[in-house]
Design a protein around this motif. Structure first.
Motif, short mmCIF file in Angstrom:
data_model
loop_
_atom_site.label_atom_id
_atom_site.label_comp_id
_atom_site.label_asym_id
_atom_site.label_seq_id
_atom_site.Cartn_x
_atom_site.Cartn_y
_atom_site.Cartn_z
N HIS A 48 -55.71 51.85 -3.75
CA HIS A 48 -54.85 50.84 -4.37
C HIS A 48 -55.56 50.20 -5.57
N ASP A 73 -50.77 43.92 0.66
CA ASP A 73 -51.89 43.55 1.53
C ASP A 73 -52.36 42.12 1.29
N HIS A 125 -44.42 45.38 4.05
CA HIS A 125 -44.70 46.81 3.90
C HIS A 125 -43.48 47.73 3.97
N HIS A 181 -47.88 50.78 -3.73
CA HIS A 181 -48.58 50.47 -2.47
C HIS A 181 -47.91 51.16 -1.29
N ASP A 210 -49.56 53.96 1.13
CA ASP A 210 -49.70 53.65 2.55
C ASP A 210 -48.93 54.65 3.42
ZN LIG Z 1 -51.03 48.10 2.86
#
Ligand SMILES: [Zn+2]
Length: 218
Positions: free
Chosen positions: A5, A32, A67, A102, A106
């Motif tokens: 990231h 995050d 997320h 992101h 992920d």
């Molecule tokens: Zn994450």
């Protein structure tokens, strides 16, 4: 994923030279940063479960707001104009893409725990974290490329810009390796408090050293 990231944020400096490195990395890591805050508030859930995957002892039980693809698209709409509008034509779409990137990264790393829409449908995850060597190879390759692009898109104005940045780059590697190879966190509180402090330190440090480097306008 962590270094990957950061790497995407560093690499974006070439495309958006007028945006501070700290904003670029914050965009790529926004999920995050929101996540520990929501865990602390009890809105999202995580458990410590050594062996959940080879790389992380964390079981991400529920994180629909930090997320999911849907909410990250919303976060990107909230984040990108605020930090990008005054920074050139390309800054807003680049920041928006960083926020959503992101989710993509992920999905590659996590086991299938990544929601598309909060509380609905299947969760995705390709499980790179089931292999330590594969995870290390991907993260460090991305980090090397991200560093290279940032370093060739800017030049240091002084020692803070050169050495200060170098120490930050090394510090992030140490933090990452400690997370992967160190003992699991002692408690859920330690996870979210540590994550927020880490994000704060990284944000201030990146902001400081980036101000001591000049973007090479192309
Ligand atoms: Zn994450």
């Amino acid at each position: 994923m962590f270094l990957g990231h950061v790497a995407i944020g560093m690499a974006a400096k070439r495309a958006a030279p007028r945006v501070s490195l700290t904003v670029l990395v914050l965009a790529a890591q926004l999920a995050d940063v929101i996540w520990p805050a929501l865990v602390g508030l009890g809105i999202e859930q995580v458990a410590i479960e050594p062996g959940n995957t080879r790389v992380t002892p964390l079981n991400f039980i529920s994180y629909p707001y930090s997320h999911s693809l849907f909410t990250l698209a919303l976060w990107s709409i909230a984040f990108a104009p605020v930090f990008g509008l005054s920074r050139g034509r390309r800054a807003v779409p680049i920041l928006a893409a960083l926020v959503v990137s992101h989710w993509v990264l992920d999905v590659i790393t996590h086991r299938p725990d990544m929601p598309i829409i909060p509380h609905l449908g299947t969760k995705l995850g390709l499980g790179l974290w089931n292999s330590i060597p594969a995870t290390m190879a991907v993260e460090f390759a991305m980090y090397a490329v991200g560093l290279w692009i940032y370093l060739t898109s800017t030049r240091p104005r002084d020692r803070i810009g050169s050495w200060g940045f170098g120490v930050l780059a090394a510090f992030l590697v140490v933090v990452y390796l400690a997370n992967v190879f160190g003992p699991p966190p002692p408690s859920v509180s330690a996870i979210w408090i540590g994550a927020l402090i880490g994000a704060g330190v990284m944000t201030l440090w990146a902001w400081w050293v980036d101000r001591h480097r000049t973007p090479l306008e192309r």
